[in-house]
Design a protein around this motif. Structure first.
Motif, PDB file in Angstrom:
ATOM      1  N   VAL A 141       0.866  -1.182   0.000  1.00 39.68           N
ATOM      2  CA  VAL A 141       0.000   0.000   0.000  1.00 39.68           C
ATOM      3  C   VAL A 141       0.897   1.224   0.000  1.00 39.68           C
ATOM      4  O   VAL A 141       1.683   1.420   0.926  1.00 39.68           O
ATOM      5  CB  VAL A 141      -0.920   0.019   1.235  1.00 39.68           C
ATOM      6  N   ASP A 142       0.804   2.006  -1.077  1.00 40.57           N
ATOM      7  CA  ASP A 142       1.670   3.187  -1.242  1.00 40.57           C
ATOM      8  C   ASP A 142       3.145   2.830  -1.053  1.00 40.57           C
ATOM      9  O   ASP A 142       3.907   3.554  -0.407  1.00 40.57           O
ATOM     10  CB  ASP A 142       1.257   4.295  -0.272  1.00 40.57           C
ATOM     11  N   GLY A 143       3.526   1.691  -1.620  1.00 43.33           N
ATOM     12  CA  GLY A 143       4.915   1.262  -1.583  1.00 43.33           C
ATOM     13  C   GLY A 143       5.329   0.536  -0.317  1.00 43.33           C
ATOM     14  O   GLY A 143       6.445   0.014  -0.236  1.00 43.33           O
ATOM     15  N   LYS A 144       4.462   0.461   0.689  1.00 40.73           N
ATOM     16  CA  LYS A 144       4.793  -0.215   1.944  1.00 40.73           C
ATOM     17  C   LYS A 144       4.248  -1.639   1.921  1.00 40.73           C
ATOM     18  O   LYS A 144       3.048  -1.861   1.752  1.00 40.73           O
ATOM     19  CB  LYS A 144       4.198   0.546   3.133  1.00 40.73           C
ATOM     20  N   SER A 145       5.150  -2.617   2.099  1.00 37.41           N
ATOM     21  CA  SER A 145       4.722  -4.011   2.093  1.00 37.41           C
ATOM     22  C   SER A 145       3.777  -4.276   3.260  1.00 37.41           C
ATOM     23  O   SER A 145       3.997  -3.815   4.380  1.00 37.41           O
ATOM     24  CB  SER A 145       5.937  -4.939   2.214  1.00 37.41           C
ATOM     25  N   ILE A 146       2.694  -5.014   2.991  1.00 35.53           N
ATOM     26  CA  ILE A 146       1.763  -5.359   4.058  1.00 35.53           C
ATOM     27  C   ILE A 146       1.742  -6.865   4.313  1.00 35.53           C
ATOM     28  O   ILE A 146       0.865  -7.370   5.011  1.00 35.53           O
ATOM     29  CB  ILE A 146       0.343  -4.854   3.746  1.00 35.53           C
ATOM     30  N   GLN A 147       2.720  -7.576   3.774  1.00 36.32           N
ATOM     31  CA  GLN A 147       2.789  -9.009   4.018  1.00 36.32           C
ATOM     32  C   GLN A 147       3.005  -9.251   5.509  1.00 36.32           C
ATOM     33  O   GLN A 147       3.854  -8.624   6.138  1.00 36.32           O
ATOM     34  CB  GLN A 147       3.913  -9.659   3.209  1.00 36.32           C
ATOM     35  N   LEU A 157      -4.309   1.198   6.797  1.00 35.85           N
ATOM     36  CA  LEU A 157      -3.487   1.818   5.747  1.00 35.85           C
ATOM     37  C   LEU A 157      -4.297   2.136   4.497  1.00 35.85           C
ATOM     38  O   LEU A 157      -4.083   3.168   3.852  1.00 35.85           O
ATOM     39  CB  LEU A 157      -2.326   0.884   5.370  1.00 35.85           C
ATOM     40  N   ILE A 158      -5.224   1.253   4.153  1.00 40.61           N
ATOM     41  CA  ILE A 158      -5.950   1.399   2.890  1.00 40.61           C
ATOM     42  C   ILE A 158      -7.034   2.476   2.980  1.00 40.61           C
ATOM     43  O   ILE A 158      -7.241   3.223   2.041  1.00 40.61           O
ATOM     44  CB  ILE A 158      -6.561   0.045   2.463  1.00 40.61           C
ATOM     45  N   ARG A 159      -7.694   2.539   4.113  1.00 39.69           N
ATOM     46  CA  ARG A 159      -8.734   3.548   4.274  1.00 39.69           C
ATOM     47  C   ARG A 159      -8.139   4.948   4.342  1.00 39.69           C
ATOM     48  O   ARG A 159      -6.968   5.117   4.667  1.00 39.69           O
ATOM     49  CB  ARG A 159      -9.537   3.287   5.548  1.00 39.69           C
ATOM     50  N   GLY A 160      -8.962   5.940   4.059  1.00 43.92           N
ATOM     51  CA  GLY A 160      -8.504   7.318   4.132  1.00 43.92           C
ATOM     52  C   GLY A 160      -9.595   8.271   3.704  1.00 43.92           C
ATOM     53  O   GLY A 160     -10.697   7.864   3.335  1.00 43.92           O
ATOM     54  N   LYS A 161      -9.289   9.534   3.748  1.00 45.22           N
ATOM     55  CA  LYS A 161     -10.287  10.549   3.454  1.00 45.22           C
ATOM     56  C   LYS A 161     -10.681  10.564   1.978  1.00 45.22           C
ATOM     57  O   LYS A 161      -9.875  10.288   1.096  1.00 45.22           O
ATOM     58  CB  LYS A 161      -9.761  11.933   3.862  1.00 45.22           C
ATOM     59  N   LYS A 162     -11.925  10.916   1.759  1.00 48.66           N
ATOM     60  CA  LYS A 162     -12.454  11.048   0.411  1.00 48.66           C
ATOM     61  C   LYS A 162     -11.597  12.002  -0.406  1.00 48.66           C
ATOM     62  O   LYS A 162     -11.197  13.065   0.066  1.00 48.66           O
ATOM     63  CB  LYS A 162     -13.895  11.579   0.491  1.00 48.66           C
ATOM     64  N   LEU A 168      -2.226   0.578  -4.721  1.00 43.98           N
ATOM     65  CA  LEU A 168      -2.059  -0.804  -4.292  1.00 43.98           C
ATOM     66  C   LEU A 168      -1.255  -1.586  -5.323  1.00 43.98           C
ATOM     67  O   LEU A 168      -1.454  -1.414  -6.524  1.00 43.98           O
ATOM     68  CB  LEU A 168      -3.414  -1.489  -4.102  1.00 43.98           C
ATOM     69  N   SER A 169      -0.365  -2.428  -4.837  1.00 47.86           N
ATOM     70  CA  SER A 169       0.322  -3.381  -5.707  1.00 47.86           C
ATOM     71  C   SER A 169      -0.416  -4.708  -5.567  1.00 47.86           C
ATOM     72  O   SER A 169      -0.549  -5.241  -4.459  1.00 47.86           O
ATOM     73  CB  SER A 169       1.790  -3.532  -5.307  1.00 47.86           C
ATOM     74  N   ILE A 170      -0.912  -5.220  -6.688  1.00 48.61           N
ATOM     75  CA  ILE A 170      -1.797  -6.392  -6.694  1.00 48.61           C
ATOM     76  C   ILE A 170      -1.156  -7.553  -7.440  1.00 48.61           C
ATOM     77  O   ILE A 170      -0.612  -7.375  -8.535  1.00 48.61           O
ATOM     78  CB  ILE A 170      -3.143  -6.044  -7.373  1.00 48.61           C
ATOM     79  N   GLN A 171      -1.225  -8.745  -6.853  1.00 44.84           N
ATOM     80  CA  GLN A 171      -0.827  -9.968  -7.556  1.00 44.84           C
ATOM     81  C   GLN A 171      -2.098 -10.757  -7.867  1.00 44.84           C
ATOM     82  O   GLN A 171      -2.785 -11.207  -6.955  1.00 44.84           O
ATOM     83  CB  GLN A 171       0.107 -10.808  -6.690  1.00 44.84           C
ATOM     84  N   ALA A 178       3.118  -8.252 -11.033  1.00 43.38           N
ATOM     85  CA  ALA A 178       2.232  -7.516 -10.141  1.00 43.38           C
ATOM     86  C   ALA A 178       1.655  -6.305 -10.868  1.00 43.38           C
ATOM     87  O   ALA A 178       2.288  -5.745 -11.763  1.00 43.38           O
ATOM     88  CB  ALA A 178       2.992  -7.078  -8.891  1.00 43.38           C
ATOM     89  N   LEU A 179       0.455  -5.908 -10.476  1.00 37.03           N
ATOM     90  CA  LEU A 179      -0.216  -4.765 -11.086  1.00 37.03           C
ATOM     91  C   LEU A 179      -0.217  -3.597 -10.111  1.00 37.03           C
ATOM     92  O   LEU A 179      -0.452  -3.769  -8.915  1.00 37.03           O
ATOM     93  CB  LEU A 179      -1.671  -5.119 -11.418  1.00 37.03           C
ATOM     94  N   SER A 180       0.039  -2.420 -10.611  1.00 39.34           N
ATOM     95  CA  SER A 180      -0.062  -1.216  -9.793  1.00 39.34           C
ATOM     96  C   SER A 180      -1.440  -0.605 -10.044  1.00 39.34           C
ATOM     97  O   SER A 180      -1.775  -0.255 -11.174  1.00 39.34           O
ATOM     98  CB  SER A 180       1.041  -0.221 -10.161  1.00 39.34           C
TER      99      SER A 180
END
Length: 470
Positions: A141-147, A157-162, A168-171, A178-180
């Motif tokens: 999330v924003d370059g920070k690994s969440i493993q 980390l994922i939630r935030g203001k409108k 997100l980096s997605i596999q 991986a997809l950005s």
């Protein structure tokens, strides 16, 4: 067919908790944890470790962090993705998930084997519009690994203001790279029922989750559709991660005859309790239910109930497979402990945990339904080569503009396909996919999928046969 009116059932409502995700998933009673003092021998080692670190560590320690870490350690030792300890801030976010709305990307997540995995995006959410799919692994999330993070930590980390952006980096299963995926957060309203008339008196009703007002929304929608000539219902539970148990019981009771089983609950000692239909003035109207791998928890209770207790046909793909019940307990300081208390089984006693429910008719969507989002900020043009170009080529072909190849290399024929697409959509014709051209391309693919929804089409076909036999 006799006229009918859906009547709101009255139940004793128990406060129910959400799951280890960004949105309501699990269920159970909530009560305050007894704050009485503990004086048990098995805690002596824990006390000793706390005192040793508190008094002897080379820097001053944060006592709250030590206590929170100890509780987290106990919960982690359960090796259960649906049990979780939440700090005060995390618990606050948790409780907001069952309010009328929240701000974020709108995706249900859970921890699986050390990874954060998408269960399903919420209908109409930024996550859905960005192309997130069930079983996508979120690597960072924003370059920070969440493993290794819990689902609750990842949600923070994922939630935030409108209006703010998160990347997100997605596999994705079946894809090597991986997809950005950039996503602009928004307010996620908890509107859970959507209805529309299709053709020949068939109505499609989609339930996206089981929240506080879902039963009321469903009854209002069904009454409205009845006024439009509804003769049969396609109940769409795809991408439904579940929610409040009481809502699942209420809604199942609309379609399951009074006194028949909706599901069973089994405790740690193997004792079982049957939960039966409350009964309703349910209409004698054909029903087909559509499920997929994003249908989880409470939506699986409903699917299992109508299949086994009302002989309703299921269409689509095997469901997610969540067969456990959770309870959330608040501590005095506002932190929260959520843990699994029981397993639930279908009316016939089947435990679907990690197995899912198989549909009577297995129907897959077209291949282009699983294509990821393309970043509109990137320019895809002549001689460029990337996974995003490959996705764009597949999208162009799906909507009838053949690029000649689908290997990710942007050649003259691909440029020609882009130009034809731009001309057809009254866009600037420059042969470059970016900005409005990219957005329009993805919109066209979504519209194409709505027109060629093979699962809804099959469900409608079955309903037509049932109506024809009446």
């Amino acid at each position: 067919m006799k006229n009918f009116h859906f009547v709101m059932l009255v139940f004793a409502i128990v406060f129910l908790s959400v799951g280890v995700t960004a949105f309501a998933l699990a269920f159970g009673n909530e009560k305050a944890v007894d704050q009485g003092a503990f004086d048990r021998k098995e805690f002596e080692k824990l006390y000793a470790a706390f005192d040793t670190l508190n008094n002897g560590y080379f820097q001053e320690v944060d006592q709250d962090k030590l206590v929170n870490g100890a509780i987290n350690g106990m919960v982690d030792a359960l090796d259960d993705p649906y049990s979780d300890y939440m700090t005060v801030d995390e618990a606050k976010s948790f409780h907001q998930s069952i309010s009328s709305s929240f701000e974020g990307i709108g995706a249900e997540i859970q921890e699986q084997g050390g990874f954060i995995v998408i269960v399903t995006p919420i209908k109409g959410s930024p996550a859905e519009k960005a192309g997130l799919k069930p079983n996508d692994k979120v690597l960072s999330v924003d370059g920070k690994s969440i493993q290794g993070m819990s689902a609750t930590e990842a949600v923070t980390l994922i939630r935030g203001k409108k209006g703010t952006k998160v990347e997100l980096s997605i596999q994705r299963p079946g894809m090597e790279e991986a997809l950005s995926v950039p996503i602009i957060r928004d307010t996620i309203p908890i509107e859970t029922v959507y209805g529309e008339m299709l053709e020949d008196g068939i109505a499609k009703v989609q339930i996206t989750s089981f929240s506080e007002n879902t039963t009321k929304e469903l009854i209002e929608t069904l009454n409205e559709l009845q006024g439009q000539g509804m003769k049969g219902i396609v109940l769409d539970l795809r991408h439904n991660p579940g929610g409040l148990l009481e809502r699942a019981i209420e809604i199942s009771s609309l379609f399951v005859p009074e006194g028949k089983n909706i599901f069973q609950v089994e405790d740690r000692n193997g004792n079982r309790k049957e939960v039966k239909s409350k009964g309703s003035k349910s209409p004698n109207i054909p029903l087909v239910v559509v499920i997929d791998k994003g249908s989880a928890s409470a939506s699986e209770i409903l699917a299992g109930a109508v299949k086994e207790s009302a002989n309703v046909t299921l269409v689509g793909e095997k469901s997610f497979g969540k067969g456990t019940v959770q309870r959330a307990e608040d501590f005095a300081d506002g932190s929260n402990l959520k843990f699994t208390t029981e397993k639930w089984l279908t009316p016939n006693g089947n435990w679907i945990h990690k197995k899912g429910i198989n549909p009577d008719y297995e129907v897959t969507l077209p291949d282009y339904a699983s294509l990821p989002v393309i970043d509109p900020d990137q320019e895809l043009k002549l001689s460029s080569s990337s996974p995003q170009v490959k996705v764009a080529q597949q999208m162009l072909k799906a909507i009838g503009f053949d690029p000649g190849r689908e290997d990710g290399f942007f050649d003259e024929q691909t440029k020609s396909a882009v130009e034809k697409f731009q001309a057809a959509e009254n866009l600037e014709v420059d042969g470059v996919l970016a900005g409005s051209s990219t957005v329009k391309l993805m919109e066209n693919v979504r519209e194409m999928l709505n027109k060629n929804d093979t699962q809804i089409q099959k469900a409608s076909e079955i309903l037509k046969q049932q109506l024809g036999n009446k």
